[in-house]
Design an enzyme around this catalytic site. Structure first.
Site, PDB file in Angstrom:
ATOM      1  N   LYS A 101       0.807  -1.227   0.000  1.00 43.99           N
ATOM      2  CA  LYS A 101       0.000   0.000   0.000  1.00 43.99           C
ATOM      3  C   LYS A 101       0.841   1.277   0.000  1.00 43.99           C
ATOM      4  CE  LYS A 101      -4.502  -1.472   1.657  1.00 43.99           C
ATOM      5  NZ  LYS A 101      -4.308  -2.895   2.022  1.00 43.99           N
ATOM      6  N   GLU A 123     -10.404   7.508   4.253  1.00 48.84           N
ATOM      7  CA  GLU A 123     -11.093   6.683   5.219  1.00 48.84           C
ATOM      8  C   GLU A 123     -10.292   5.394   5.342  1.00 48.84           C
ATOM      9  OE1 GLU A 123     -12.281   7.077   2.088  1.00 48.84           O
ATOM     10  OE2 GLU A 123     -11.669   5.046   1.478  1.00 48.84           O
ATOM     11  N   SER A 388       1.656  -9.739  -1.239  1.00 47.86           N
ATOM     12  CA  SER A 388       1.330  -8.317  -1.058  1.00 47.86           C
ATOM     13  C   SER A 388       1.723  -7.764   0.310  1.00 47.86           C
ATOM     14  CB  SER A 388      -0.159  -8.085  -1.314  1.00 47.86           C
ATOM     15  OG  SER A 388      -0.947  -8.952  -0.530  1.00 47.86           O
TER      16      SER A 388
HETATM   17  C1  LIG Z   1      -5.062  -3.930   1.560  1.00 47.96           C
HETATM   18  C2  LIG Z   1      -4.355  -5.176   1.246  1.00 47.96           C
HETATM   19  C3  LIG Z   1      -4.727  -5.992   0.144  1.00 47.96           C
HETATM   20  C4  LIG Z   1      -5.926  -5.704  -0.707  1.00 47.96           C
HETATM   21  O1  LIG Z   1      -5.868  -4.536  -1.461  1.00 47.96           O
HETATM   22  P1  LIG Z   1      -5.727  -4.502  -3.037  1.00 47.96           P
HETATM   23  O2  LIG Z   1      -6.045  -3.120  -3.403  1.00 47.96           O
HETATM   24  O3  LIG Z   1      -6.678  -5.511  -3.614  1.00 47.96           O
HETATM   25  O4  LIG Z   1      -4.327  -4.878  -3.362  1.00 47.96           O
HETATM   26  C5  LIG Z   1      -3.968  -7.117  -0.131  1.00 47.96           C
HETATM   27  N1  LIG Z   1      -2.919  -7.455   0.635  1.00 47.96           N
HETATM   28  C6  LIG Z   1      -2.527  -6.721   1.685  1.00 47.96           C
HETATM   29  C7  LIG Z   1      -1.349  -7.159   2.483  1.00 47.96           C
HETATM   30  C8  LIG Z   1      -3.231  -5.552   2.032  1.00 47.96           C
HETATM   31  O5  LIG Z   1      -2.853  -4.830   3.093  1.00 47.96           O
END
Ligand SMILES: *Cc1c(COP(=O)(O)O)cnc(C)c1O
Length: 405
Positions: A101, A123, A388
């Site tokens: 993010k 938000e 992610s």
């Molecule tokens: C917020 C988050 C997501 C989901 O958000 P996307 O916009 O779909 O990428 C996925 N993995 C992690 C670790 C997150 O914090």
């Protein structure tokens, strides 16, 4: 490479169009007062953010502050256990703050600074976007107002503390169900009063134009790095790539590096506890076309046509729609969207931890679970998974609900 009439050689010049459409999806469906503010952001993004100075500064920050490039790791033991297919992960868990993010938050707040704004507004539900934005705001010295429902404030105490430590102002939203939907409304209401001095920073590839484009572009660093690193490590492209999809930002950035390659692409949505409405958040699989939060896409609706309640074990994935680009890539067949349920996710969470020494975020464990499935089906080849984020934030929840497996 072409899918239907979409030529991926020129894809990024063509999509979205100047009004923010990916085919029929996207656009901007907001009050007229806010449209002027969106136009200002679009204009700034198309000029300032494309300038050499901006690009060079963001590149430097990514290297010196965020810790980029993040590595690609070969999952040797896990691959060996599953068969002959080789699994790899792009390590966004090693990006500063532990997830992808921050990639778009740093871009958005740098743009805000170049535009002369004093404050960023957003938000947050689970608090991950709020923490990333508060981090970026602290780095650049901008004020930061994060709107959050009272229910979420109680549930997400550690993230609320993090935001406050980082200097953000957490604004409690006390009306309605006191969760994300009310927080979105309150943040937008505040923004419509403050847009001269403030900028709204969205948390994924969703919302009105230019956000789906801008957030994808800021996240594209993930796909660019991953492609180059993978080819350097192995001498070839992966046969398949996988990412989890909530709003779709980590997937959009990761996929962007491979859209024009002969690579199978999979976006994974949460099936939660099952196929019934309310038990999952798999909008691209079970949803229909509609407008919410300022954009046209595929969404899960209740009987009145409003956004349906959704559920996933991963709080970052429980969103009743997905970014318009994902709806488009689904329709033309370039990306295949599939689902993974809670149980498969938790198994993958422990498997990756035990076999590789990497504790994934529960969101990311959806992608890992699907990569493991592919590895069993494919017999040979390679799969690159976007990890992610890291799982530190999920420790208490896992222990409480699943114990140690
Ligand atoms: C917020 C988050 C997501 C989901 O958000 P996307 O916009 O779909 O990428 C996925 N993995 C992690 C670790 C997150 O914090």
């Amino acid at each position: 490479m072409k899918y239907e009439n979409v030529d991926f050689n020129t894809y990024f010049k063509t999509y979205p169009d100047k009004n923010g459409y990916f085919g029929k999806y996207g656009g901007s469906f907001i009050q007229p007062e806010l449209q002027a503010a969106m136009d200002e952001i679009t204009e700034a993004y198309m000029t300032i953010a494309q300038s050499r100075r901006f690009i060079a500064e963001l590149r430097r920050i990514r290297r010196e502050f965020q810790g980029r490039p993040t590595p690609v790791s070969h999952l040797e033991r896990l691959s060996g256990k599953l068969g002959n297919v080789q699994l790899y992960v792009k390590r966004e868990d090693l990006n500063h703050t532990g997830a992808h993010k921050l990639n778009h938050c740093m871009g958005e707040v740098l743009l805000a600074k170049y535009m002369g704004k004093k404050k960023v507004i957003a938000e947050t539900g689970a608090g991950q976007h709020g923490v990333a934005l508060a981090t970026a705001a602290a780095y650049f010295g901008l004020e930061c107002d994060i709107y959050m429902g009272s229910v979420d404030i109680k549930k997400q105490a550690p993230n609320v503390a993090r935001m406050k430590i980082l200097g953000a102002n957490v604004v409690e939203v006390t009306h309605g169900l006191q969760t994300l939907k009310e927080a979105v409304d309150a943040a937008f209401a505040a923004y419509s009063k403050e847009y001269k001095d403030a900028i709204y920073c969205i948390g994924s590839v969703v919302g009105p134009h230019p956000f789906p484009m801008m957030v994808r572009d800021f996240q594209s660093v993930v796909g660019e790095e991953a492609r180059e690193q993978f080819v350097e490590m192995t001498g070839h492209l992966p046969d398949a790539i996988v990412a989890c999809v909530g709003g779709g930002s980590n997937a959009a950035g990761f996929f962007s590096g491979f859209l024009n390659d002969p690579v199978d692409i999979y976006g994974i949505e949460p099936l939660g506890r099952g196929e019934e409405l309310g038990e999952h958040a798999a909008s691209l699989k079970y949803g229909t076309e509609g407008v919410m939060h300022g954009f046209n896409s595929i969404m899960l609706k209740d009987e009145n046509g409003d956004p349906a309640p959704v559920y996933s074990v991963a709080s970052g994935l429980d969103y009743p729609s997905s970014g318009p680009e994902h709806a488009f890539l689904r329709d033309i067949g370039r990306v295949k969207y599939d689902v993974i349920n809670d149980e498969e996710t938790i198994d993958a969470f422990f498997e990756l931890s035990r076999m590789e020494g990497i504790i994934p975020a529960i969101e990311s464990a959806h992608a890992v679970a699907y990569g493991m499935k592919l590895a069993k089906q494919m017999k040979r080849g390679s799969v690159l998974i976007n990890l992610s984020g890291r799982g530190d934030k999920d420790m208490d929840y896992i222990i409480e609900n699943y114990g140690i497996r």
